[in-house]
Design an enzyme around this catalytic site. Structure first.
Site, PDB file in Angstrom:
ATOM      1  N   ASP A 488      75.045  -6.589 106.706  1.00  0.00           N
ATOM      2  CA  ASP A 488      74.387  -5.520 105.952  1.00  0.00           C
ATOM      3  C   ASP A 488      73.062  -5.223 106.641  1.00  0.00           C
ATOM      4  O   ASP A 488      72.490  -6.086 107.320  1.00  0.00           O
ATOM      5  CB  ASP A 488      74.134  -5.942 104.499  1.00  0.00           C
ATOM      6  N   GLU A 490      69.115  -3.244 106.149  1.00  0.00           N
ATOM      7  CA  GLU A 490      68.106  -2.551 105.347  1.00  0.00           C
ATOM      8  C   GLU A 490      67.357  -1.636 106.301  1.00  0.00           C
ATOM      9  O   GLU A 490      67.087  -2.015 107.451  1.00  0.00           O
ATOM     10  CB  GLU A 490      67.148  -3.538 104.667  1.00  0.00           C
ATOM     11  N   GLU A 534      59.226   4.683  99.134  1.00  0.00           N
ATOM     12  CA  GLU A 534      60.482   4.790  98.387  1.00  0.00           C
ATOM     13  C   GLU A 534      61.554   3.862  98.948  1.00  0.00           C
ATOM     14  O   GLU A 534      62.518   3.527  98.248  1.00  0.00           O
ATOM     15  CB  GLU A 534      60.981   6.237  98.375  1.00  0.00           C
ATOM     16  N   HIS A 539      64.112  -2.717  99.325  1.00  0.00           N
ATOM     17  CA  HIS A 539      64.292  -3.989 100.022  1.00  0.00           C
ATOM     18  C   HIS A 539      63.047  -4.869 100.044  1.00  0.00           C
ATOM     19  O   HIS A 539      63.128  -6.037 100.433  1.00  0.00           O
ATOM     20  CB  HIS A 539      64.755  -3.756 101.464  1.00  0.00           C
ATOM     21  N   HIS A 629      69.783  -6.543  97.387  1.00  0.00           N
ATOM     22  CA  HIS A 629      68.944  -5.658  98.194  1.00  0.00           C
ATOM     23  C   HIS A 629      68.114  -6.431  99.219  1.00  0.00           C
ATOM     24  O   HIS A 629      67.014  -6.018  99.581  1.00  0.00           O
ATOM     25  CB  HIS A 629      68.044  -4.776  97.321  1.00  0.00           C
ATOM     26  N   ASP A 634      73.015  -9.411 100.318  1.00  0.00           N
ATOM     27  CA  ASP A 634      74.110  -8.449 100.137  1.00  0.00           C
ATOM     28  C   ASP A 634      75.302  -8.800 101.022  1.00  0.00           C
ATOM     29  O   ASP A 634      76.460  -8.589 100.631  1.00  0.00           O
ATOM     30  CB  ASP A 634      73.621  -7.039 100.451  1.00  0.00           C
TER      31      ASP A 634
END
Length: 677
Positions: A488, A490, A534, A539, A629, A634
């Site tokens: 995964d 971020e 945002e 994360h 997150h 994840d």
């Protein structure tokens, strides 16, 4: 303004004027033709000699009147600067250096004034520091607990009289001495590593058990980190009490309770067998047994309430246990999903180490697995090994093993204090598992954060299956025999084509149907750009966290090496792969691995009407989510989803990668048609 003739300038000016006059006179005479050639030569030599004499005279004047004066004045200034009793220099001794002496005296006056003010400030600050120190010492000495403050080299920088009295009989206690002269190293360094790895656990101090260096005293302690304004740890504070009398009393009561329970068990059995009225005897025996159980359970709850415990991430616990086998012939593999436990990490790590060593010796094992799980009733940790050997015959002996670094406490005592429930053995998929009951973490870690955040937009991309269509023998192998890298990312945002970059890559390996959570990849990446607020709320990775981290050009080749030729798996894989593949040419890489998308598999298995976000799938499958997150968190959850999906695929007769690709091709084509209509 009157001319000052005390400096060297007038003297040099007069010498220069005399030289100019001599040269002018010589030029005039030459112009009148008064002198002949021989006289001209003599005149030139005299002029040269006069110039040399003038230079020497000027140098002597400067040396005597200026340079020597400057050196004498510099010596006086140094003497004053280094604490001499004089407060100025005598300007009259340096007439040729005016007005420099007066300016120097002004600077000296300012320096002396600043020195006096600094001395007064230091005196005041020292007085306040001593006053605060005395107050702190009074407060610390008034405490019933021993307090020791250490730096990161484990040198004592502060302690109170209670700690002195508690530890003085064990070893030397003093400023600058090592804490490990009186307290065992293992417990302290273990807890320091826990708090460094999980700083959120140390806000109010984290409890643990330690023993004195000589093994005679058991200490119930609590550690807090000392941090700078930037969050860097500079030391730690340990508060401690002597728990030996309490433990000894609890052990005596524990032994008495076992004696009562074991002593009544046999008479109760004989009573059931020999009595004339079995109904009454059975009822009374059940009443006695229930009463004993109530006493036992109540005592165990009271004992567990005394034990110093805190919430502990099972991945951290297993990492500590695995480290203890780095130099051993036994390989400890961490598998499965992490969960939150409520435990004393140090004593539990020692207990699990003792259990693993005894199990491996008993069954001659080279590899042992560690896993954790939970349900509504509670949580547990498991020790697993290949085969279906029975552990029950040797279990009592394992539980009786003393833990010398905990004052001789037994393995059974530690496990009883943590949960007290029965230890059971299970056999699953050709492996034996010894389940040790634990208590669940009290705090609801990450749950509010997970519920508040939306999920990424869903990207269905049939091109993901292209790399899996022509993989030869690997495509015909059973799914469970394949190696998967579940990953995964971020990112700074959702638009890679508009400059968004990766800020974290996390991955975990699946081998032979087991999640090897101990074999993971977790890197924070410096994206080379500002991370928008945002994105940070998703994360939690800030600009300060990435400023000293390596760029993607370093991390991406590391991830490619970790993935090798395994099957790549991600949830909403089109999103993550877009970020990987757009950097392939720049860094000379090629992510041509076969790819599976758990979101596409969910769509195929459960239909398009159900939710296919990671949270929705986990809720459907009953998979607990921790560290949501975060890239690695994840990835581990996605790995658990994949294994559940493989079970579902096998139930439909789909057992190979080729079959999965074929079914997904047809399902996604149908999905695209439905979207078109």
């Amino acid at each position: 303004m009157p001319q000052n003739w005390r400096g060297p300038l007038p003297w040099l000016a007069m010498a220069f004027a005399a030289n100019v006059a001599a040269i002018g006179a010589a030029a005039y005479l030459l112009g009148q033709g008064v002198v002949d050639r021989e006289e001209l030569r003599a005149l030139a030599m005299i002029a040269v000699a006069g110039s040399a004499l003038m230079f020497v005279l000027a140098w002597k004047i400067i040396d005597f009147a200026v340079m020597r004066g400057i050196k004498r004045m510099a010596a006086e200034i140094r003497a004053i600067a280094h604490g001499g009793n004089r407060s100025d220099i005598e300007a009259a001794r340096y007439p040729l250096l005016a007005p420099l002496p007066d300016s120097v005296n002004q600077i000296i006056a300012k320096m002396i004034q600043a020195r006096q003010e600094l001395a007064e400030g230091l005196k005041s600050a020292t007085g306040k520091a001593e006053e605060n120190s005395n107050r702190l010492a009074a407060i610390l000495n008034d405490l019933h607990e021993g307090v020791v403050v250490c730096n990161l080299r484990h040198q004592i920088v502060l302690y109170n009289s209670v700690a002195m009295d508690m530890l003085a009989g064990i070893g030397p206690v003093g400023l600058g001495r090592s804490l490990f002269e009186t307290v065992t190293r293992e417990a302290v360094t273990h807890m320091l590593e826990v708090l460094t790895h999980r700083p959120e656990m140390g806000s109010r101090g984290t409890p643990f058990l330690a023993s004195a260096a000589d093994g005679t005293t058991l200490l119930q302690a609590r550690m807090s980190l000392i941090r700078t304004n930037d969050g860097d740890a500079t030391g730690y504070v340990i508060t401690m009490v002597d728990a030996s009398p309490q433990v000894a009393a609890l052990s005596r009561r524990d032994a008495l309770l076992r004696e009562v329970a074991e002593g009544l068990q046999s008479p109760l059995i004989r009573l059931r067998i020999a009595a004339n009225n079995p109904v009454i005897v059975e009822r009374e025996a059940a009443n006695i047994e229930a009463a004993i159980k109530r006493v036992t359970d109540g005592y165990q709850r009271a004992l567990s309430g005394w034990w110093p415990m805190a919430d502990l991430h099972s991945a951290d616990l297993f990492a500590f246990v695995a480290q203890r086998f780095d130099q051993s012939t036994v390989k400890v593999t961490v598998t499965g999903l992490p969960v939150w436990l409520h435990a004393d990490s140090h004593s539990l790590a020692l207990t699990m180490e003792a259990m693993i060593r005894q199990i491996s010796d008993r069954f001659n094992l080279a590899e042992v697995d560690l896993a954790a799980a939970e349900d509504e009733a509670g949580s547990w940790v498991e020790i697993g090994w290949a085969g279906s050997t029975a552990a029950k015959p040797a279990l009592d002996g394992w539980l009786a093993q003393p833990l010398h670094s905990l004052g001789g406490m037994r393995v059974r005592d530690v496990l009883d204090h943590h949960a007290g429930a029965e230890i059971v053995q299970e056999h699953r998929a050709g492996r034996s598992w010894l389940r040790l009951p634990m208590r669940k973490g009290i705090e609801q870690h990450y749950q509010a954060k997970v519920a508040a955040l939306p999920t990424r937009p869903e990207f269905y991309d049939m091109a993901l299956l292209d790399a899996a269509r022509d993989i030869g023998e690997k495509g015909r192998q059973p799914l469970r025999s394949l190696t998967f890298i579940v990953f995964d990312t971020e990112t700074t945002g959702l638009q890679p084509s508009q400059g968004d970059q990766i800020v974290q890559i996390g991955a975990v390996r699946i081998v032979n149907g087991r999640i090897l959570s101990g074999e993971s990849f977790n890197r924070i990446v410096n994206p080379g750009r500002v991370i928008p607020p945002e994105s940070i709320k998703f994360h939690g990775i800030t600009d300060d966290m990435v400023k000293d981290k390596p760029p993607l050009g370093v991390v991406l080749p590391q991830f490619k090496a970790f993935a090798a030729d395994a099957v790549l798996v991600a949830h909403n894989a089109a999103f993550d792969l877009k970020f990987l593949r757009m950097n392939e040419r720049q860094f000379g890489l090629k992510f041509d691995n076969p790819v599976l998308d758990t979101m596409m598999l969910s769509n195929y298995l459960d239909g398009p009407e159900t939710g296919h976000s990671l949270d929705a799938i986990c809720d459907r499958l009953g998979i607990s989510i921790t560290d949501r997150h975060t890239a690695l968190g994840d990835a581990i959850v996605t790995a658990a989803v994949l294994l559940n999906q493989i079970d579902a695929l096998e139930s439909r007769g789909i057992t190979t990668l080729e079959q999965v690709v074929k079914e997904l091709d047809m399902n996604m084509a149908l999905h695209e048609r439905q979207r078109a209509f």
